[in-house]
Write a protein that holds these residues in place. Structure first.
Motif, mmCIF file in Angstrom:
data_model
loop_
_atom_site.group_PDB
_atom_site.id
_atom_site.type_symbol
_atom_site.label_atom_id
_atom_site.label_comp_id
_atom_site.label_asym_id
_atom_site.label_seq_id
_atom_site.Cartn_x
_atom_site.Cartn_y
_atom_site.Cartn_z
ATOM 1 N N PRO A 110 -50.235 43.675 -38.386
ATOM 2 C CA PRO A 110 -50.214 42.639 -37.360
ATOM 3 C C PRO A 110 -50.078 41.286 -38.054
ATOM 4 C CG PRO A 110 -52.077 44.106 -37.033
ATOM 5 C CD PRO A 110 -51.481 44.432 -38.374
ATOM 6 N N VAL A 111 -49.308 40.387 -37.455
ATOM 7 C CA VAL A 111 -48.981 39.104 -38.064
ATOM 8 C C VAL A 111 -49.652 37.975 -37.278
ATOM 9 C CG1 VAL A 111 -47.067 37.539 -38.552
ATOM 10 C CG2 VAL A 111 -46.791 39.998 -38.933
ATOM 11 N N VAL A 112 -50.439 37.153 -37.994
ATOM 12 C CA VAL A 112 -51.098 35.997 -37.386
ATOM 13 C C VAL A 112 -50.490 34.748 -38.022
ATOM 14 C CG1 VAL A 112 -53.281 34.836 -36.931
ATOM 15 C CG2 VAL A 112 -53.232 37.344 -37.148
ATOM 16 N N LEU A 113 -49.857 33.917 -37.185
ATOM 17 C CA LEU A 113 -49.149 32.740 -37.671
ATOM 18 C C LEU A 113 -49.710 31.469 -37.047
ATOM 19 C CD1 LEU A 113 -45.483 34.011 -37.201
ATOM 20 C CD2 LEU A 113 -46.872 34.140 -39.272
ATOM 21 N N ARG A 114 -49.576 30.376 -37.768
ATOM 22 C CA ARG A 114 -49.897 29.067 -37.200
ATOM 23 C C ARG A 114 -48.883 28.805 -36.087
ATOM 24 N NH1 ARG A 114 -52.351 24.349 -38.601
ATOM 25 N NH2 ARG A 114 -52.847 25.048 -40.692
ATOM 26 N N ASP A 115 -49.347 28.255 -35.002
ATOM 27 C CA ASP A 115 -48.498 27.964 -33.848
ATOM 28 C C ASP A 115 -47.705 26.687 -34.122
ATOM 29 O OD1 ASP A 115 -47.282 27.707 -31.422
ATOM 30 O OD2 ASP A 115 -49.112 27.850 -30.244
ATOM 31 N N ILE A 116 -46.540 26.866 -34.767
ATOM 32 C CA ILE A 116 -45.653 25.740 -35.070
ATOM 33 C C ILE A 116 -44.270 26.039 -34.507
ATOM 34 C CG2 ILE A 116 -46.896 24.885 -37.095
ATOM 35 C CD1 ILE A 116 -45.018 26.480 -38.891
ATOM 36 N N SER A 117 -43.528 24.984 -34.233
ATOM 37 C CA SER A 117 -42.206 25.144 -33.611
ATOM 38 C C SER A 117 -41.215 25.856 -34.529
ATOM 39 C CB SER A 117 -41.659 23.788 -33.182
ATOM 40 O OG SER A 117 -41.495 22.944 -34.310
ATOM 41 N N ASP A 118 -41.483 25.892 -35.832
ATOM 42 C CA ASP A 118 -40.587 26.568 -36.771
ATOM 43 C C ASP A 118 -40.354 28.031 -36.383
ATOM 44 O OD1 ASP A 118 -41.528 24.196 -37.892
ATOM 45 O OD2 ASP A 118 -41.495 24.949 -39.927
ATOM 46 N N TYR A 119 -41.288 28.622 -35.652
ATOM 47 C CA TYR A 119 -41.201 30.036 -35.290
ATOM 48 C C TYR A 119 -40.679 30.275 -33.872
ATOM 49 C CZ TYR A 119 -44.315 30.408 -39.342
ATOM 50 O OH TYR A 119 -44.876 30.318 -40.583
ATOM 51 N N ASP A 120 -40.307 29.202 -33.168
ATOM 52 C CA ASP A 120 -39.884 29.352 -31.768
ATOM 53 C C ASP A 120 -38.751 30.350 -31.587
ATOM 54 O OD1 ASP A 120 -41.817 27.565 -31.000
ATOM 55 O OD2 ASP A 120 -40.428 25.911 -30.590
ATOM 56 N N ASN A 121 -37.773 30.330 -32.476
ATOM 57 C CA ASN A 121 -36.599 31.199 -32.324
ATOM 58 C C ASN A 121 -36.619 32.416 -33.232
ATOM 59 O OD1 ASN A 121 -35.337 29.473 -30.371
ATOM 60 N ND2 ASN A 121 -34.919 28.069 -32.061
ATOM 61 N N THR A 122 -37.748 32.662 -33.855
ATOM 62 C CA THR A 122 -37.807 33.792 -34.786
ATOM 63 C C THR A 122 -38.964 34.743 -34.479
ATOM 64 O OG1 THR A 122 -39.017 32.372 -36.344
ATOM 65 C CG2 THR A 122 -36.635 32.619 -36.708
ATOM 66 N N PHE A 123 -40.181 34.319 -34.763
ATOM 67 C CA PHE A 123 -41.310 35.253 -34.756
ATOM 68 C C PHE A 123 -42.244 35.150 -33.557
ATOM 69 C CE2 PHE A 123 -40.795 34.142 -39.445
ATOM 70 C CZ PHE A 123 -39.821 35.106 -39.645
ATOM 71 N N ARG A 124 -42.177 34.063 -32.817
ATOM 72 C CA ARG A 124 -43.155 33.784 -31.756
ATOM 73 C C ARG A 124 -43.439 34.962 -30.834
ATOM 74 N NH1 ARG A 124 -45.707 29.579 -30.180
ATOM 75 N NH2 ARG A 124 -44.443 28.154 -31.397
ATOM 76 N N PRO A 125 -42.432 35.662 -30.314
ATOM 77 C CA PRO A 125 -42.769 36.696 -29.322
ATOM 78 C C PRO A 125 -43.560 37.881 -29.875
ATOM 79 C CG PRO A 125 -40.368 36.548 -29.643
ATOM 80 C CD PRO A 125 -40.999 35.534 -30.527
ATOM 81 N N ASP A 126 -43.532 38.069 -31.180
ATOM 82 C CA ASP A 126 -44.110 39.295 -31.737
ATOM 83 C C ASP A 126 -45.231 39.060 -32.740
ATOM 84 O OD1 ASP A 126 -42.401 41.075 -30.281
ATOM 85 O OD2 ASP A 126 -40.771 40.368 -31.552
ATOM 86 N N ALA A 127 -45.817 37.873 -32.697
ATOM 87 C CA ALA A 127 -46.918 37.559 -33.601
ATOM 88 C C ALA A 127 -48.061 36.949 -32.800
ATOM 89 C CB ALA A 127 -46.445 36.568 -34.672
ATOM 90 N N VAL A 128 -49.242 36.994 -33.384
ATOM 91 C CA VAL A 128 -50.382 36.277 -32.818
ATOM 92 C C VAL A 128 -50.206 34.832 -33.272
ATOM 93 C CG1 VAL A 128 -52.888 36.029 -32.784
ATOM 94 C CG2 VAL A 128 -51.871 38.313 -32.987
ATOM 95 N N MET A 129 -50.004 33.931 -32.328
ATOM 96 C CA MET A 129 -49.775 32.518 -32.644
ATOM 97 C C MET A 129 -51.070 31.752 -32.378
ATOM 98 S SD MET A 129 -46.611 32.751 -33.546
ATOM 99 C CE MET A 129 -46.264 31.032 -33.813
ATOM 100 N N VAL A 130 -51.561 31.036 -33.390
ATOM 101 C CA VAL A 130 -52.842 30.337 -33.247
ATOM 102 C C VAL A 130 -52.766 28.927 -33.821
ATOM 103 C CG1 VAL A 130 -54.218 32.459 -33.294
ATOM 104 C CG2 VAL A 130 -53.765 31.247 -35.423
ATOM 105 N N HIS A 131 -53.654 28.086 -33.327
ATOM 106 C CA HIS A 131 -53.823 26.758 -33.907
ATOM 107 C C HIS A 131 -54.815 26.873 -35.059
ATOM 108 C CE1 HIS A 131 -51.396 24.848 -30.865
ATOM 109 N NE2 HIS A 131 -52.024 25.580 -29.959
ATOM 110 N N GLU A 132 -54.900 25.827 -35.831
ATOM 111 C CA GLU A 132 -55.699 25.859 -37.062
ATOM 112 C C GLU A 132 -57.116 26.368 -36.871
ATOM 113 O OE1 GLU A 132 -57.226 22.684 -40.410
ATOM 114 O OE2 GLU A 132 -55.218 22.482 -39.589
ATOM 115 N N ASP A 133 -57.748 26.020 -35.776
ATOM 116 C CA ASP A 133 -59.146 26.390 -35.586
ATOM 117 C C ASP A 133 -59.341 27.796 -35.013
ATOM 118 O OD1 ASP A 133 -58.109 25.823 -33.090
ATOM 119 O OD2 ASP A 133 -59.797 24.588 -32.443
ATOM 120 N N ALA A 134 -58.250 28.543 -34.812
ATOM 121 C CA ALA A 134 -58.379 29.855 -34.167
ATOM 122 C C ALA A 134 -58.018 31.038 -35.068
ATOM 123 C CB ALA A 134 -57.524 29.887 -32.900
ATOM 124 N N PHE A 135 -57.746 30.805 -36.337
ATOM 125 C CA PHE A 135 -57.408 31.925 -37.227
ATOM 126 C C PHE A 135 -58.559 32.927 -37.323
ATOM 127 C CE2 PHE A 135 -53.873 29.331 -38.734
ATOM 128 C CZ PHE A 135 -52.905 30.286 -38.993
#
Length: 192
Positions: free
Chosen positions: A122-147
Motif C-alpha cells: 500500500p502506498v501512502v503519499l503526501r497530498d501534493i498536486s504533483d500526483y494529480d495525474n499519476t498516483f492520486r486515485p490509487d494511493a492513500v493521500m495525506v497531509h503532513e500531519d496525517a502520515f
C-alpha cells in the motif's frame, strides 16, 4: 511480489522478525524528500520498524549534506538507513516491508512509488498536486500531519490494507512496461 517463504527468508537475512511491521521509503537523503518527517513518524510509532532505502550519493556536495547526515546519526532506534544500495537490494527491502510512505514536498514522476506498488505495498503519499495525474486515485493521500494515522489505520484495519494493496496493484499495472508500450503503439498508429 515475493512468496511468504521468500519474504521470511529475506527478513531473516536482513535482520527482521516475521511479526515486525515495516514501513519503507526510498530515495536520496535530501531536504525535499522530508527525511525529517519520516523520522517523526518513526518516533511516533516506536513499535514499528522504519527503513529508508537510499543515502547521500553525492556526499558532502549533496543538498544540506551535514544536516542530512545529522538526521541519519540521530535517528530513533527503530529506523534503519541503508545507504545507497543496488536495485536488487532495493527490491529486497520492498519485499520485506508492509507499507510504503513517500513524504516528499515535491516530486517528478516518482518511479519509487511504482516500484513499491509493484511489490504489493500500500502506498501512502503526501497530498501534493504533483500526483494529480499519476498516483492520486490509487494511493492513500495525506497531509503532513496525517502520515502516522494513515500508517496506524493500515496496520489496524486489514480490510483497508487489502483494498489499498489492490489499488496499488492497479497503479503498478497502469505503469507496467507492457502497458506503456501498448499505449505508445496506439499513439504511433493514430499518427500514421
Amino acid at each position: 511480489q515475493s512468496t511468504p517463504k521468500e519474504r521470511q527468508a529475506l527478513r531473516d537475512k536482513l535482520g527482521y522478525g516475521g511479526k515486525d511491521v515495516i514501513v519503507v521509503s526510498n530515495g536520496q537523503v535530501q531536504p525535499r524528500k522530508r527525511v525529517d518527517l519520516f523520522l517523526q513518524m518513526a518516533a511516533s510509532l516506536p513499535s514499528v520498524k522504519f527503513i529508508w532505502v537510499g543515502g547521500l550519493p553525492f556526499g558532502k556536495v549533496a543538498a544540506d549534506a551535514s544536516k542530512m547526515q545529522q538526521l541519519i546519526d540521530q535517528a530513533p532506534e527503530n529506523v534503519t538507513f541503508t545507504g545507497v544500495v543496488s536495485l536488487p537490494e532495493v527490491r529486497d527491502y520492498f519485499a520485506i516491508s508492509d507499507i510504503f510512505v513517500f513524504p516528499s514536498d515535491q516530486e517528478t514522476f516518482g518511479l519509487a512509488v511504482v516500484e513499491a506498488a509493484a511489490s504489493g505495498l500500500p502506498v501512502v503519499l503526501r497530498d501534493i498536486s504533483d500526483y494529480d495525474n499519476t498516483f492520486r486515485p490509487d494511493a492513500v493521500m495525506v497531509h503532513e500531519d496525517a502520515f502516522v494515522s494513515a500508517i496506524e489505520r493500515l496496520i489496524r484495519d486489514k480490510t483497508h490494507y487489502r483494498a489499498m494493496q489492490q489499488r496499488a496493484n492497479k497503479l503498478a499495472q497502469r505503469y507496467d512496461s507492457a502497458t506503456v508500450v501498448r499505449h505508445l503503439l496506439r499513439v504511433y498508429e493514430s499518427t500514421i
